[in-house]
Scaffold this motif. Structure first.
Motif, mmCIF file in Angstrom:
data_model
loop_
_atom_site.group_PDB
_atom_site.id
_atom_site.type_symbol
_atom_site.label_atom_id
_atom_site.label_comp_id
_atom_site.label_asym_id
_atom_site.label_seq_id
_atom_site.Cartn_x
_atom_site.Cartn_y
_atom_site.Cartn_z
ATOM 1 N N PHE C 266 -6.280 -7.007 -20.969
ATOM 2 C CA PHE C 266 -5.866 -6.705 -19.600
ATOM 3 C C PHE C 266 -6.361 -7.548 -18.537
ATOM 4 C CE2 PHE C 266 -5.926 -2.565 -21.415
ATOM 5 C CZ PHE C 266 -4.767 -2.207 -21.286
ATOM 6 N N THR C 282 -0.899 -1.016 -12.510
ATOM 7 C CA THR C 282 -1.175 -1.449 -13.758
ATOM 8 C C THR C 282 -2.852 -1.319 -13.952
ATOM 9 O OG1 THR C 282 -1.974 -3.761 -13.535
ATOM 10 C CG2 THR C 282 0.550 -3.105 -13.356
ATOM 11 N N ASN C 283 -3.211 -1.649 -15.359
ATOM 12 C CA ASN C 283 -4.396 -1.539 -15.882
ATOM 13 C C ASN C 283 -5.117 -2.929 -15.850
ATOM 14 O OD1 ASN C 283 -6.859 -0.141 -16.459
ATOM 15 N ND2 ASN C 283 -6.778 -0.980 -18.404
ATOM 16 N N LEU C 306 -6.736 2.391 -11.316
ATOM 17 C CA LEU C 306 -6.639 2.242 -12.763
ATOM 18 C C LEU C 306 -7.511 1.510 -13.434
ATOM 19 C CD1 LEU C 306 -2.708 1.884 -12.523
ATOM 20 C CD2 LEU C 306 -4.171 3.777 -13.642
ATOM 21 N N LYS C 307 -7.481 0.119 -13.424
ATOM 22 C CA LYS C 307 -8.691 -0.929 -13.979
ATOM 23 C C LYS C 307 -9.870 -0.459 -13.350
ATOM 24 C CE LYS C 307 -10.259 -3.903 -16.787
ATOM 25 N NZ LYS C 307 -10.780 -3.487 -17.803
ATOM 26 N N GLY C 311 -7.574 4.372 -15.378
ATOM 27 C CA GLY C 311 -7.197 3.256 -16.770
ATOM 28 C C GLY C 311 -8.102 2.948 -17.499
ATOM 29 N N GLN C 312 -9.259 2.273 -16.829
ATOM 30 C CA GLN C 312 -10.540 1.898 -17.463
ATOM 31 C C GLN C 312 -10.874 3.109 -18.458
ATOM 32 O OE1 GLN C 312 -12.455 -1.731 -16.901
ATOM 33 N NE2 GLN C 312 -14.187 -0.248 -15.760
ATOM 34 N N GLN C 315 -8.942 3.287 -21.296
ATOM 35 C CA GLN C 315 -9.235 1.984 -22.265
ATOM 36 C C GLN C 315 -10.398 2.201 -23.016
ATOM 37 O OE1 GLN C 315 -9.632 -1.558 -19.724
ATOM 38 N NE2 GLN C 315 -9.796 -2.890 -21.609
ATOM 39 N N LEU C 329 -1.352 2.277 -21.937
ATOM 40 C CA LEU C 329 -1.638 1.531 -20.895
ATOM 41 C C LEU C 329 -0.778 0.401 -20.368
ATOM 42 C CD1 LEU C 329 -5.668 1.958 -21.140
ATOM 43 C CD2 LEU C 329 -4.246 3.106 -19.391
#
Lengths: 336, 336, 336, 336
Positions: C266, C282-283, C306-307, C311-312, C315, C329
């Protein structure tokens, strides 16, 4: 204070329309701000609440209501103006300009406190493009609503000629300041940014004010006004688009509008298409006309906080005190 | 490449709808992107133009047009699709999905190159909620316009029952991406931010597509569609609000809409009021119904680049190739 | 439910990070959502709160906490995760991924309920680019903060080589969703739209997480991180810009960053300058490097929800359960 | 025209700074606009270009350059002011206020047309908070840049005491109007809305102006100014945040700043944290100070088109002609 200046008091000065009132009156050549009343902020510096006013004023909010003033602006919520006048008798020499909806409709325009010896207060509907002469001699003003102002300015010329002979289809989008400073889900940035939504379709309370004004100009008026209000993702301004079937040619319509607004310094007919930011941060209204088939199409734009609220309130004050109608209201547009 | 996957080519891949096509197809489980053609960007990395795709693809734009593909997406400007097909004969085994307006109207839906031996190409209007069966067996698709999709989805159920018996009053606001990536005064940030404006009132070209679809469902349909398009100060999405006089009760109307869209995976009737961001960055359409007096009021929302363009193009591809209609299109909404 | 799928529970599902968790997990190929707990919304349809999910799920929020699940996501406020675990003992077979800050710092990473027989729960700091192996074998994860993620990704490669030898100057701007759905003056649309402001200069709580990670990679690290956080007038994303004196050439720096992130799906180094919208929805994380005189300049961008949050968290779940790190993802960027 | 009024000409009146000049001067009590020159728009109504001015002026752009004026504002692009003066000799009785960067640096501040008999024109750097006395007696003014103004106002008080003894770390974000009305990819609404990006890091051309002013106040000044400029997703305003190591206490710093700006009507030290919209659509600058450890932290905000361009130009004119410094510049803030 300059004795020749108008002494103005503001009630509800901590809100959005109160703040706009201050932004205008601090630079108004004929006005001294006598006090700014705020229950919640009494004792605080005005510039600590309206933080754009740093350097412009050292005034503080007060909880008091001195009556040695000439004009009192009520910048409180709908319903609260009436409550305020019941709780706080205002001397007759003071002209009241109320920005709430409490006294706009003819059924509400005459106010007397229950069991009181006070004289009745009569309110004139303060739309200068409709009632300028009555405003000039009025004691008290019910300042029109923002949507109501924008839509009426688009329809009054037709009504004045008895030419609204079919139902009208109106869609208008307002900026977020129309909802004031109260926090709410629909004023949350994460929700409202880049969003668009509709509320109170066909049922917005401003339809009543609009209808009364149209009947005032055309007693036979009885057509439906279909009104779809939208919440826009901008802060200031209203753009109203509307149409009706009409036998007028475009040239005839323009002539009627231009004649109607001749001599009204803030309302103009634009030959070219218009966009909202042309009037943001001004007291102006712009109107644009098109004809498509048998439909007369009208776009109208105002700043909801100025021509739709505090600017119009000052315009009314100017008329009531015999000042130039534009005094203190030649505001620099933001434009961008 | 996996032989079982659909080989897709994209023409005009450097524009907004081309970019959306890539964003979808790169994650589509049944598609390999064979090439992305761009005259202006041949040789450049795709991720240098659609810079959100860094890390997702090493593909470059090409100036070539290999014909060992199964489907070709035309993401070029209005008028340019026809020119492209005249200049570049496409083999008959390739299904064409054209996102321009060139082949949408029935008068234009049959295309043959002048003085050519090529077989005629027939285009089916690619609105799955109207033409799903015809799309499944189509060779070529004319992908609907964005406003046209949003407005049709709000009206098709009524037309299917012959119930549009009065003129319809439509106001719809579009995001800036509807105007593509060409620089223009009305897409300049300093102008558009916090602004609102109207264009092509009563005359938007999408009215023709909409009218044809309504006649397809109701051959007697002959009412006026009054359409006021607005430019919103957001990037993605269309919100269309419309109403007409109708004898239907709200319950009857809801029943008609819910039945019509049963089995259509992207279009839903919301019992609650809707706002634009509910569908941004998805292929969904949401519809909300209200009844006010004798007016049936309908709100419809889509993402103009997805259900209004590239998402619907992929939905059409899925149908043409017998895939799950939602394949590759279960997109995470942005929502905020 | 598919027995092979991971059964996931969500606590605090009505908030912003809870909603993002749902948007991801509903489309995740290896996950079944077992329940979504919300005290305030128990019994309500999820799609009535996260209204973009209409048509995607018929699930309702529950007040229950069934323990036949594999993983539990805690999407509650800072401080509330610890309180929740004290009030609700969670069985040891359930992996916990906590999105609050409660267990991020090493001093807080080991949790035992007071006077309890429950085994201690140990939390691993869930930044895959720092701790991938430890995450793969972790029982419980403390999911990093949004600013912390964005800034660490810009500094970890240097720290891994012991090359942060001077103080670092950081300015980072966050979208409004970072402040969640609670209404507040700084999230009021009329205030925040077109505005910019600074808060917690030099004192943001994420500095602690960042510092611990840098020390983990470089036990000798002891330089000051000067951090100016800004509130941006957008909804999603963080852009962090930072620099420090460095003897590295640009080529050397790029090499270090590219090597460090090789194999991390990512996080990418962009050769060209970057802008926030490249990663929104997005991630992904993108990093760009420049050298100006003796200053190494680093820009880093992520989507805070997300990230920088949900998202994280997914992940991390993917790593803990031996799935493909990117499962569920590969999200379509909004980009516009 | 009133003979007592200053006769002003504007060159480049169709651009953004030209428009702002008009918005100010049309309401300035001591100025008559003699002409507005625009090559591209000669003959067109001013209100057809600056469409917010409908109803405010019937003036047209002209291609002529009458010299019976008192002051000439050059609102042309960088490099074009010099070219204009070469092509159009301006009589010595006319004071020139140039808004471009052509004459700001001392090396460029003395201008003579090649091979000309015209006297040399000397330009004074027109930052009233630095050069008020020199401006009052100046013949020609080089109006400062927008970033340069915002940053200098944050640093001048320190420089005046010789207290910039360490390098300064500056991050500043500008609205889109700073880039003018030229269409470009980074001013395209679909790109810029909700976006944030960095450009010219450490290399912005305004660093030169800033450096010269600091040396003017402190001849020993030789520290590095690290400057990261950002493009914000708003239209108006600059927020600059900066810090340096300093031995001053917060009280000492405030005292220095308050003393320095005493008597300067537009620049104020705010005790409370500030946000960008406090000064939008005004000529004000606000400065806020904090001390964190050994770092003195300074936030500075201005409207880039007013205090950063046209407003400051009028402020300079007021000083040059002996008017009240605030004449015509008590502008109503937009605030929302």
């Amino acid at each position: 204070m300059d004795n020749k200046k108008i002494k103005a008091g503001i009630v509800g000065g901590a809100g959005y329309t109160g703040g706009e009132m201050l932004r205008i009156l601090l630079n108004h050549p004929n006005v001294d701000i006598a006090f700014v009343n705020s229950t919640s902020n009494a004792g605080n510096l005005i510039a600590d609440v309206h933080t754009d006013l740093i350097g412009d004023t050292d005034l503080k909010f007060t909880g008091d209501l001195p009556q040695d003033i000439d004009v009192l602006f009520l910048c409180v919520g709908h319903g609260d103006a009436k409550k305020f006048l019941i709780a706080n008798p205002i001397a007759d020499h003071i002209k009241i300009i109320d920005l709430s909806q409490d006294f706009r409709l003819s059924a509400n325009a005459s106010f007397s406190t229950p069991n009181s010896e006070l004289k009745v207060k009569d309110f004139i509907y303060g739309l200068p493009e409709l009632n300028r002469e009555a405003i000039q001699s009025a004691n008290n003003i019910a300042n029109p609503g923002c949507f109501a102002t924008c839509i009426q300015l688009a329809l009054l010329p037709l009504a004045s000629k008895g030419l609204i002979n079919n139902e009208v289809h109106i869609n208008a989008t307002t900026g977020s300041t129309g909802a004031g400073q109260s926090l709410s889900n629909t004023s949350h940035f994460s929700w409202r940014n880049n969003n668009l939504s509709i509320y109170k379709a066909f049922e917005h309370q401003h339809l009543n004010e609009i209808g009364e004004s149209l009947v005032q100009l055309d007693p036979d008026f009885n057509k439906t006004l279909n009104f779809i209000p939208q919440r826009g993702d901008f802060t200031r301004g209203i753009l109203a688009a509307m149409y009706l079937e009409s036998e007028l040619t475009l040239a005839e319509a323009k002539s009627i509008y231009e004649n109607y607004y001749e001599g009204h310094p803030f309302t103009h007919v634009s030959q070219k298409n218009i966009d909202l930011k042309q009037i943001v941060n001004t007291n102006k209204a712009l109107i644009h006309l098109e004809k498509h088939g048998n439909k007369l199409f009208i776009i109208s734009i105002i700043d909801n906080l100025l021509k739709g609220a505090s600017g119009q309130a000052v315009q009314n004050m100017n008329l009531m005190f015999g000042l130039e109608e534009t005094a203190g209201l030649k505001l620099k547009a933001t434009y961008f």
